[in-house]
Scaffold this motif. Sequence first.
Motif, PDB file in Angstrom:
ATOM      1  N   PRO A 148       0.791  -1.235   0.000  1.00 43.05           N
ATOM      2  CA  PRO A 148       0.000   0.000   0.000  1.00 43.05           C
ATOM      3  C   PRO A 148       0.827   1.290   0.000  1.00 43.05           C
ATOM      4  O   PRO A 148       0.258   2.371   0.002  1.00 43.05           O
ATOM      5  N   LEU A 149       2.166   1.190  -0.030  1.00 44.37           N
ATOM      6  CA  LEU A 149       3.037   2.356   0.195  1.00 44.37           C
ATOM      7  C   LEU A 149       2.744   3.554  -0.718  1.00 44.37           C
ATOM      8  O   LEU A 149       2.754   4.696  -0.280  1.00 44.37           O
ATOM      9  N   HIS A 173      -5.771   3.202  -0.508  1.00 40.84           N
ATOM     10  CA  HIS A 173      -4.796   2.750   0.487  1.00 40.84           C
ATOM     11  C   HIS A 173      -5.456   1.950   1.610  1.00 40.84           C
ATOM     12  O   HIS A 173      -5.004   0.864   1.972  1.00 40.84           O
ATOM     13  N   ARG A 190      -4.783  -1.817   2.898  1.00 44.70           N
ATOM     14  CA  ARG A 190      -4.214  -1.904   4.242  1.00 44.70           C
ATOM     15  C   ARG A 190      -5.075  -2.835   5.117  1.00 44.70           C
ATOM     16  O   ARG A 190      -4.544  -3.661   5.852  1.00 44.70           O
ATOM     17  N   LEU A 240       6.781  -4.815  -2.750  1.00 39.08           N
ATOM     18  CA  LEU A 240       6.962  -3.949  -1.573  1.00 39.08           C
ATOM     19  C   LEU A 240       7.433  -4.766  -0.374  1.00 39.08           C
ATOM     20  O   LEU A 240       8.374  -4.393   0.314  1.00 39.08           O
ATOM     21  N   ALA A 261      10.672  -3.834   1.662  1.00 39.02           N
ATOM     22  CA  ALA A 261      10.438  -3.014   2.864  1.00 39.02           C
ATOM     23  C   ALA A 261      11.131  -3.555   4.106  1.00 39.02           C
ATOM     24  O   ALA A 261      11.598  -2.790   4.944  1.00 39.02           O
ATOM     25  N   GLY A 262      11.179  -4.882   4.220  1.00 39.41           N
ATOM     26  CA  GLY A 262      11.636  -5.427   5.489  1.00 39.41           C
ATOM     27  C   GLY A 262      13.078  -5.878   5.499  1.00 39.41           C
ATOM     28  O   GLY A 262      13.567  -6.347   6.517  1.00 39.41           O
ATOM     29  N   THR A 304      15.957  -2.466   6.317  1.00 42.51           N
ATOM     30  CA  THR A 304      15.615  -1.652   7.487  1.00 42.51           C
ATOM     31  C   THR A 304      15.950  -2.365   8.799  1.00 42.51           C
ATOM     32  O   THR A 304      16.593  -1.770   9.667  1.00 42.51           O
ATOM     33  N   MET A 344      11.140   9.674   4.385  1.00 40.66           N
ATOM     34  CA  MET A 344       9.933   9.552   3.543  1.00 40.66           C
ATOM     35  C   MET A 344       9.787  10.769   2.646  1.00 40.66           C
ATOM     36  O   MET A 344      10.151  11.875   3.034  1.00 40.66           O
ATOM     37  N   ARG A 390       6.940  12.872   0.183  1.00 36.34           N
ATOM     38  CA  ARG A 390       5.560  13.065  -0.257  1.00 36.34           C
ATOM     39  C   ARG A 390       5.553  14.090  -1.395  1.00 36.34           C
ATOM     40  O   ARG A 390       6.474  14.906  -1.503  1.00 36.34           O
ATOM     41  N   ALA A 400      10.030   6.455  14.180  1.00 40.39           N
ATOM     42  CA  ALA A 400      10.907   5.602  13.356  1.00 40.39           C
ATOM     43  C   ALA A 400      10.089   4.789  12.358  1.00 40.39           C
ATOM     44  O   ALA A 400      10.549   4.481  11.263  1.00 40.39           O
ATOM     45  N   PHE A 401       8.850   4.440  12.746  1.00 38.63           N
ATOM     46  CA  PHE A 401       7.976   3.668  11.857  1.00 38.63           C
ATOM     47  C   PHE A 401       6.944   4.571  11.185  1.00 38.63           C
ATOM     48  O   PHE A 401       5.904   4.089  10.725  1.00 38.63           O
ATOM     49  N   HIS A 455       0.224   5.567   6.576  1.00 37.46           N
ATOM     50  CA  HIS A 455       1.255   4.648   6.060  1.00 37.46           C
ATOM     51  C   HIS A 455       2.179   4.115   7.135  1.00 37.46           C
ATOM     52  O   HIS A 455       3.219   3.531   6.832  1.00 37.46           O
ATOM     53  N   CYS A 490       4.293   2.056   9.454  1.00 34.83           N
ATOM     54  CA  CYS A 490       4.869   0.776   9.017  1.00 34.83           C
ATOM     55  C   CYS A 490       3.980  -0.430   9.321  1.00 34.83           C
ATOM     56  O   CYS A 490       3.653  -0.698  10.480  1.00 34.83           O
ATOM     57  N   GLY A 514       4.915  -3.447   9.022  1.00 32.97           N
ATOM     58  CA  GLY A 514       5.730  -4.524   9.601  1.00 32.97           C
ATOM     59  C   GLY A 514       6.343  -4.175  10.947  1.00 32.97           C
ATOM     60  O   GLY A 514       7.271  -4.852  11.394  1.00 32.97           O
TER      61      GLY A 514
END
Length: 404
Positions: free
Chosen positions: A97-98, A105, A109, A241, A245-246, A249, A294, A296, A346-347, A352, A354, A356
């Motif tokens: 969904p990023l 979204h 999600r 994604l 994503a994971g 990080t 991030m 936008r 941090a997340f 959006h 995180c 995870g």
Amino acid sequence: MGDPIPDHVPREMVSDFSLFTSPGMQRVSNGDPHGAAARVHAGPPVFYSLHNTRDGRGTWLRTRAKDQRKVLQDPDTFSSNRSIFASALGDDWPLIPLELDPPAHGIFRSLLNPLFSPKRVMALEASIRAQAITIVEKISVSGKSCEVMKDFAIPFTVGVFLQFLGLPNERLDVFVGWAKALLHGDKVQRSAAARSILEFIDELAALRRKEPAGDFMTFVVQAQIDSRLLAENEVRGIGVLLFVAGLDTVAAAIGFDLAHLARNPKDQNLLRSEPERIVLATEELLRAYSTVQMIRVATKDIDFEGAPIRKGDYVCCATMIANRDPAEFEDPNVIDLAREDNCHTAFAAGPHRCLGSHLARREIIIGLEEWLSHIPHFRIKEGTAPITHGGHVFGIENLVLEWS
Ligand code: HEM
């Protein structure tokens, strides 16, 4: 070369500070990209940063945590719609969904949330721990030194991720290579890696359509939205994604955390003698060593504290800057493993946030617990120096630790 300064940007608001090119952000030995990022708090709350993407684009940069939260919580004005991965291949489908905005979204999600719930992560706890133990036991019997990223953080986090996807460990090195090239390679390496990842996800989706296996990809190819199966690009957007994503990080977080403990014996002793503090300490380490920037895209003209943000401009919300904001955290550059009420971003924040984060937290906590209980007091190996870098995701390499 980056873009020229846009006409609407006042020259006095332009800064050469960048999360890619400023001193401390490039690939350097013994660098401190987080300290370098924190220094922007001595300046204005918003400025135009030249060359602040991997491709050298300029972005507005908001430094205060509360202003970043406003951006992240207002997707109507600050959109996530960018198709970064697909554009490297000349396509334009979103990572899901990023890179979706509401309402689409929220639909995706809601579909994915249950797969990453705290309950689901708890069910994985025993096997995550087993993976960590296998790797650190191997390290502890094989000598008195190792390179943390290559020997521990990367195989551990990629192993957990493959297990989550329901894939065998045997292609681990190939996946790590793709992820590295995609995140840190040049343009050619990036698009080759993007193509390999895409082919892999497409093949896996095709296989799971034919042979369902009760794993993540089977869930995605069987999922329905509005009584229809997901389109091919939607399956790709989700699969790719999750692939990217994971990976970097969590490994980067473990690397920065172990580097901190190697350099700060008092903190290391504290967590050794009172391992129950690791959960709280992890939040402080996530705050102080945040890794994600991030971006936008403004959907309309909007003025902010004298900054004329125009439709199409990029706005950067850097977690490593928000989390060192003195207006939000007392002594933000002091790392206090007992810090409480640690409302870091941090997340991220907003829709959006995180997906995870529960999994990431458990991986970091288990990684630190098992490292500390298997490896005696450790330090940075004499004659070596960790290499750090800034960018969209801050990272650390060549972290050689030794113990006796
Ligand atoms: C320490 C590790 C991690 C950090 C610091 C982190 C940080 C973030 C941040 C800041 C965002 C927001 C990005 C944006 O809004 O542009 C995000 C989104 C996301 N993260 Fe993580 N992440 C981590 C680990 C993971 C893991 C392990 C997974 C999955 C296996 C994951 C999956 C995702 C997904 C799917 C999104 C998109 C959520 C959405 O758009 O609704 N992340 N992460």
